[in-house]
Design a protein around this motif. Structure first.
Motif, mmCIF file in Angstrom:
data_model
loop_
_atom_site.group_PDB
_atom_site.id
_atom_site.type_symbol
_atom_site.label_atom_id
_atom_site.label_comp_id
_atom_site.label_asym_id
_atom_site.label_seq_id
_atom_site.Cartn_x
_atom_site.Cartn_y
_atom_site.Cartn_z
ATOM 1 N N ASN A 10 50.795 45.116 49.262
ATOM 2 C CA ASN A 10 50.253 46.159 48.404
ATOM 3 C C ASN A 10 48.538 46.610 49.125
ATOM 4 N N ASN A 11 48.124 45.897 49.875
ATOM 5 C CA ASN A 11 46.979 45.899 50.416
ATOM 6 C C ASN A 11 47.143 46.628 51.776
ATOM 7 N N ASP A 12 48.132 47.585 51.911
ATOM 8 C CA ASP A 12 48.392 47.845 53.196
ATOM 9 C C ASP A 12 47.475 48.396 53.973
ATOM 10 N N THR A 13 46.537 49.352 53.208
ATOM 11 C CA THR A 13 45.369 50.076 53.857
ATOM 12 C C THR A 13 44.520 49.197 54.555
ATOM 13 N N THR A 14 44.508 47.971 54.048
ATOM 14 C CA THR A 14 43.397 47.079 54.652
ATOM 15 C C THR A 14 44.177 46.565 55.956
ATOM 16 N N LYS A 15 45.263 45.803 55.648
ATOM 17 C CA LYS A 15 45.837 45.154 56.613
ATOM 18 C C LYS A 15 46.281 46.231 57.797
ATOM 19 N N VAL A 186 38.733 50.661 45.055
ATOM 20 C CA VAL A 186 38.185 49.475 44.332
ATOM 21 C C VAL A 186 37.594 49.952 43.022
ATOM 22 N N ALA A 187 38.741 49.141 42.161
ATOM 23 C CA ALA A 187 38.637 49.631 40.591
ATOM 24 C C ALA A 187 38.032 48.193 39.954
ATOM 25 N N GLY A 188 37.394 48.760 38.907
ATOM 26 C CA GLY A 188 36.533 48.080 37.750
ATOM 27 C C GLY A 188 35.357 47.403 38.345
ATOM 28 N N VAL A 189 34.783 47.769 39.331
ATOM 29 C CA VAL A 189 33.599 47.174 39.935
ATOM 30 C C VAL A 189 32.415 48.279 39.752
ATOM 31 N N GLU A 190 32.201 48.831 38.431
ATOM 32 C CA GLU A 190 31.350 49.901 38.506
ATOM 33 C C GLU A 190 30.079 49.445 38.520
ATOM 34 N N GLY A 224 30.810 36.090 44.168
ATOM 35 C CA GLY A 224 31.695 36.100 43.074
ATOM 36 C C GLY A 224 33.007 35.347 43.448
ATOM 37 N N PRO A 225 33.783 35.102 42.528
ATOM 38 C CA PRO A 225 35.096 34.158 42.806
ATOM 39 C C PRO A 225 35.958 34.976 43.952
ATOM 40 N N PRO A 226 37.050 34.404 44.555
ATOM 41 C CA PRO A 226 37.736 34.844 45.715
ATOM 42 C C PRO A 226 38.644 35.996 45.052
ATOM 43 N N GLY A 227 38.675 37.016 45.867
ATOM 44 C CA GLY A 227 39.726 37.886 45.445
ATOM 45 C C GLY A 227 39.180 39.110 44.474
ATOM 46 N N THR A 228 38.002 39.062 44.373
ATOM 47 C CA THR A 228 37.628 40.009 43.345
ATOM 48 C C THR A 228 37.034 41.156 43.911
ATOM 49 N N GLY A 229 37.326 41.421 45.305
ATOM 50 C CA GLY A 229 37.053 42.827 45.777
ATOM 51 C C GLY A 229 35.535 42.997 46.551
ATOM 52 N N LYS A 230 35.246 41.787 47.078
ATOM 53 C CA LYS A 230 33.982 41.684 47.889
ATOM 54 C C LYS A 230 33.804 42.528 49.199
ATOM 55 N N ILE A 282 29.331 40.040 56.686
ATOM 56 C CA ILE A 282 29.656 38.503 56.975
ATOM 57 C C ILE A 282 30.289 37.833 55.671
ATOM 58 N N ASP A 283 31.566 37.693 56.006
ATOM 59 C CA ASP A 283 32.335 37.040 54.924
ATOM 60 C C ASP A 283 32.209 35.584 54.994
ATOM 61 N N GLU A 284 32.302 34.839 53.880
ATOM 62 C CA GLU A 284 32.233 33.404 53.841
ATOM 63 C C GLU A 284 30.643 33.143 54.443
ATOM 64 N N THR A 329 29.930 35.505 49.486
ATOM 65 C CA THR A 329 30.301 34.079 49.226
ATOM 66 C C THR A 329 30.668 33.956 47.808
ATOM 67 N N ASN A 330 31.517 32.977 47.793
ATOM 68 C CA ASN A 330 31.756 32.396 46.456
ATOM 69 C C ASN A 330 31.052 31.079 46.078
ATOM 70 N N ARG A 331 30.221 30.480 47.170
ATOM 71 C CA ARG A 331 29.445 29.388 46.728
ATOM 72 C C ARG A 331 27.840 29.633 46.819
ATOM 73 N N LYS A 361 42.584 49.168 35.189
ATOM 74 C CA LYS A 361 42.220 50.121 36.571
ATOM 75 C C LYS A 361 42.830 49.727 37.892
ATOM 76 N N ILE A 362 42.714 48.315 38.124
ATOM 77 C CA ILE A 362 43.042 47.729 39.278
ATOM 78 C C ILE A 362 44.756 47.951 39.163
ATOM 79 N N LEU A 363 45.305 47.552 38.400
ATOM 80 C CA LEU A 363 46.842 47.606 38.291
ATOM 81 C C LEU A 363 47.065 48.997 38.512
ATOM 82 N N VAL A 365 45.786 51.241 40.327
ATOM 83 C CA VAL A 365 45.386 51.513 41.809
ATOM 84 C C VAL A 365 46.521 50.822 42.618
ATOM 85 N N HIS A 366 46.993 49.877 42.418
ATOM 86 C CA HIS A 366 47.707 49.140 43.149
ATOM 87 C C HIS A 366 49.319 49.661 43.004
ATOM 88 N N THR A 367 49.564 50.375 41.510
ATOM 89 C CA THR A 367 50.915 50.963 41.530
ATOM 90 C C THR A 367 51.052 52.388 41.754
HETATM 91 N N1 LIG Z 1 38.651 45.456 42.304
HETATM 92 C C1 LIG Z 1 39.486 45.636 43.033
HETATM 93 N N2 LIG Z 1 40.341 46.807 43.190
HETATM 94 C C2 LIG Z 1 41.415 47.048 43.703
HETATM 95 N N3 LIG Z 1 41.805 46.160 44.582
HETATM 96 C C3 LIG Z 1 41.366 44.790 44.540
HETATM 97 C C4 LIG Z 1 40.285 44.684 43.810
HETATM 98 N N4 LIG Z 1 39.870 43.408 43.806
HETATM 99 C C5 LIG Z 1 40.621 42.732 44.836
HETATM 100 N N5 LIG Z 1 41.474 43.564 45.257
HETATM 101 C C6 LIG Z 1 42.753 43.409 45.889
HETATM 102 O O1 LIG Z 1 42.863 42.108 46.354
HETATM 103 C C7 LIG Z 1 42.694 41.863 47.903
HETATM 104 C C8 LIG Z 1 41.635 41.015 48.297
HETATM 105 O O2 LIG Z 1 40.075 41.431 48.003
HETATM 106 P P1 LIG Z 1 38.933 41.278 48.782
HETATM 107 O O3 LIG Z 1 39.390 40.626 50.251
HETATM 108 O O4 LIG Z 1 38.306 42.421 48.877
HETATM 109 O O5 LIG Z 1 38.444 39.970 47.917
HETATM 110 P P2 LIG Z 1 37.168 38.918 48.248
HETATM 111 O O6 LIG Z 1 36.310 39.132 47.022
HETATM 112 O O7 LIG Z 1 36.539 39.537 49.439
HETATM 113 O O8 LIG Z 1 37.841 37.710 48.176
HETATM 114 P P3 LIG Z 1 37.646 36.485 49.223
HETATM 115 O O9 LIG Z 1 36.262 35.894 48.765
HETATM 116 O O10 LIG Z 1 38.939 35.710 49.082
HETATM 117 O O11 LIG Z 1 37.212 36.962 50.726
HETATM 118 C C9 LIG Z 1 42.486 43.439 48.260
HETATM 119 O O12 LIG Z 1 42.816 43.728 49.332
HETATM 120 C C10 LIG Z 1 42.831 44.505 47.078
HETATM 121 O O13 LIG Z 1 44.155 44.489 47.346
#
Ligand SMILES: Nc1ncnc2c1ncn2[C@@H]1O[C@H](COP(=O)(O)OP(=O)(O)OP(=O)(O)O)[C@@H](O)[C@H]1O
Ligand SMILES: [Zn+2]
Length: 626
Positions: A10-15, A186-190, A224-230, A282-284, A329-331, A361-363, A365-367
């Protein structure tokens, strides 16, 4: 459903864009070189073996042979003599070789001539050349090995650089045209978007800001926590500003050689400056940016050098250079304070796990590219996914689409999402694993949780009960947490404790015995009771006091060891209070289960029949009695 309707990811644009490193095929690459060197090595070894086939004899034996007229001819080669015997009997070796002693033997030539030995000589250059080669080959092999392995490593990491790319920055570069992620994705991170808007304006027209002498922030920390769209938002920021995006992970700077990290940082900043205006991500950052020179993680020169180089580069920006560095970072708690000083990462943007609205909103976007059934209730799905990150939601949509694809359906339905949800939360179903008595016990256990959840006041609404083993759990009782609580009342927590203990209590009531299956429940209950006593002031014996007992890390959920700040006597009281709270919760559970003993039995029977019951089925089943 046809395959192309199902997004494989579902995140094929990134990939998609990330997996297209610009690789130039090299006609004579490390791989070929490796083979050539292997061949050489083999050749050298074999020719060495052949050379030894000529038997060596001592110099005196050689001279004796000459004198006794056994030698027909010899050839000098450096300090060696290769010779051929006069053939007398067939099975004797015909050739030999010997080494001339370092002292000059003036007698040799006359003896040879008297015995009519045929003498020839070869220049010694040849064997020297060979021995040099033999000396060099192992080194060539070692060097080739390093080049080869670094090359492999680069390919693995999608690096774009060529043959000797050790000190190249390794960052993935997305030119504006390759970067397809925009702010709508990127949804829900106004809030975060607003914070970054200024950076976009600046990168779009740096001259206007420089003209007015405005100092722009150089570094922004995304926490912020992992996977929140940073990562996603950083990339989208570059897209919105129309500038190149350099992306690297802190851990990629560091490899086995000292100094590589620092030189990668230098290269990265240089590349970015050359392309300015540009954005570096720079991630992590915590993997290089941990507090320097302290115990945690141990002293690590390479890491410190890398960090120092980052700091130096950020200090070295001149006013005109429109390069902005985003770091994620998440730390944030472990970062070196030097990183956060003015002029470096002095701005912070916080990302949270998405709340109900944001999840919807995120759901959505992904659907966007997924054929969802008509009248799909996003709100209900969002309620089921409290605590999911953006990445979890993306994964959920993908799993649901996969589930629909397996059924060869045309649309993705509510049911697919339910299955995907259960699979993600609890792991895949393992239908075959329980024997009949285990199944019975699990049914009793889960029914206990469920009855407690149904009938105790203040409890989170029940969603479903199941005795299908998934992942490591034998069964599961799921409650729907009321939307995103940040604050818990004491009565809510007490009920929660009672529900946690429901499984064990039911086993005791129905089967007159308990089992190890409740250990996870007990662990959670104990932890909760401990928090109530030591953190939230919910015990009268202790009073409204907050103790340090190893605080839970906000993002990672593990306890960080801290020094105790209370006496042994207090420690005993804390233990007693934890025990009391759990014991009281257990009594409540006993009371409620005994009061609803018939319902409990009926639920057990029904679970054994149907394995999974949702709340509607449970309510329908219990109604007549109620
Ligand atoms: N706010 C968002 N809106 C839409 N998709 C999101 C959002 N947050 C995360 N995602 C989905 O989760 C995937 C991973 O998000 P992303 O890599 O940006 O997270 P991250 O905060 O950088 O996590 P990490 O700390 O693990 O690197 C994205 O490719 C996307 O598909
Ligand atoms: Zn349980």
């Amino acid at each position: 459903m046809t395959d192309n309707k199902i997004p494989t990811n579902n995140n094929d644009t990134t990939k998609k864009s990330e997996s297209t490193p610009q690789q130039t095929p090299h006609p004579f690459d490390a791989h070929t070189l490796m083979w050539i060197l292997m061949f050489f090595a083999a050749y050298t070894i074999f020719s060495g073996l052949f050379a030894q086939k000529t038997p060596e004899i001592s110099y005196s034996d050689f001279k004796k042979a000459v004198i006794s007229n056994q030698v027909s001819s010899i050839s000098f080669k450096g300090d060696q003599i290769y010779g051929i015997y006069i053939e007398k009997d067939a099975d004797k070796t015909k050739t030999f070789h010997t080494v001339i002693p370092p002292t000059t033997d003036t007698n040799l030539m006359p003896v040879l001539e008297t015995n009519k030995v045929n003498i020839s000589a070869k220049s010694s250059a040849d064997p020297q050349w060979l021995s040099i080669l033999i000396g060099i080959v192992p080194w060539l092999l070692i060097i080739a090995f390093f080049i080869y392995s670094s090359r492999m490593l680069q390919q693995k990491m999608g690096g774009k650089d060529g043959f000797m790319g050790f000190s190249k920055s390794k960052a993935r570069l997305f030119e504006t045209k390759d970067n397809e992620i925009n702010y709508d994705d990127v949804a829900g991170v106004e809030g975060a978007k607003q914070d970054l808007q200024e950076i976009i304006d600046y990168l779009k027209k740096p001259e206007e800001f420089n003209k007015l002498g405005a100092k722009m922030p150089r570094g922004i920390l995304l926490m912020g926590p992992p996977g929140t769209g940073k990562t996603m938002l950083a990339k989208a920021t570059a897209h919105e500003a129309g500038v190149p995006f350099f992306s690297i992970s802190g851990s990629e700077f560091i490899e086995m050689f000292i100094g590589v990290g620092a030189s990668r940082v230098r290269d990265l900043f240089k590349e970015a400056r050359d392309k300015a205006p540009a954005l570096i991500f720079i991630d992590e950052i915590d993997s290089v940016g941990r507090v320097r020179g302290t115990g945690l993680g141990g002293g690590n020169d390479e890491r410190e050098q890398t960090l120092n180089q980052i700091l130096a580069e950020m200090d070295g920006f001149s006013v005109g250079e429109a390069v902005v560095v985003l770091a994620a970072t998440n730390r944030p708690d472990v970062l070196d304070p030097a990183l956060l000083r003015p002029g470096r990462f002095d701005r912070k943007v916080t990302f949270e796990l998405p709340q109900q609205e944001a999840r919807i909103k995120i759901l959505k976007v992904h659907t966007r590219k997924v054929p969802i059934e008509l009248n799909f209730d996003y709100k209900e799905l969002a309620s089921m996914t409290v605590g999911f990150s953006g990445a979890d939601l993306a994964n959920l949509v993908n799993e649901a689409a996969l589930s629909a694809a397996r059924k060869k359906a045309d649309t993705v339905t509510r049911d697919d999402f339910n299955q995907a949800h259960d699979k993600i939360i609890m792991g895949s179903e393992r239908k075959d694993l329980l024997n009949p008595s285990e199944r019975k016990r699990t049914a009793v256990h889960e029914s206990g949780h469920a009855i407690a959840a149904l009938f105790l006041p203040n409890s989170d609404p029940l969603r479903q009960v199941s005795i299908i083993p998934r992942g490591r759990a034998l069964g599961a009782t799921e409650q729907l947490p009321v939307e995103d609580r940040h604050n818990y009342t004491q009565s809510y927590l007490e009920t929660r404790l009672s529900v946690m203990l429901g499984g064990r209590v039911a086993e005791k009531i129905v089967l007159d015995d308990t089992s190890s299956g409740a250990s996870n429940d007990l662990e959670q209950a104990t932890h909760l009771a401990k928090m109530m006593v030591t953190q939230w002031g919910m015990s009268d014996a202790i009073g409204p006091i907050h103790f340090k007992v190893g605080s839970e890390h906000p993002f990672l959920g593990y306890e960080i060891q801290q020094e105790k700040d209370f006496s042994e006597k207090t420690a005993t009281t804390i233990d007693q209070e934890i025990y009391r709270i759990i014991k009281e919760a257990e009594q409540t559970t006993f009371a409620i289960l005994l009061q609803h003993r018939d319902d409990l039995n009926r639920l057990v029977e029904e679970l054994l029949n149907k394995e999974t019951l949702d709340i509607h089925m449970i309510e329908a089943m219990l109604k007549p009695k109620d």
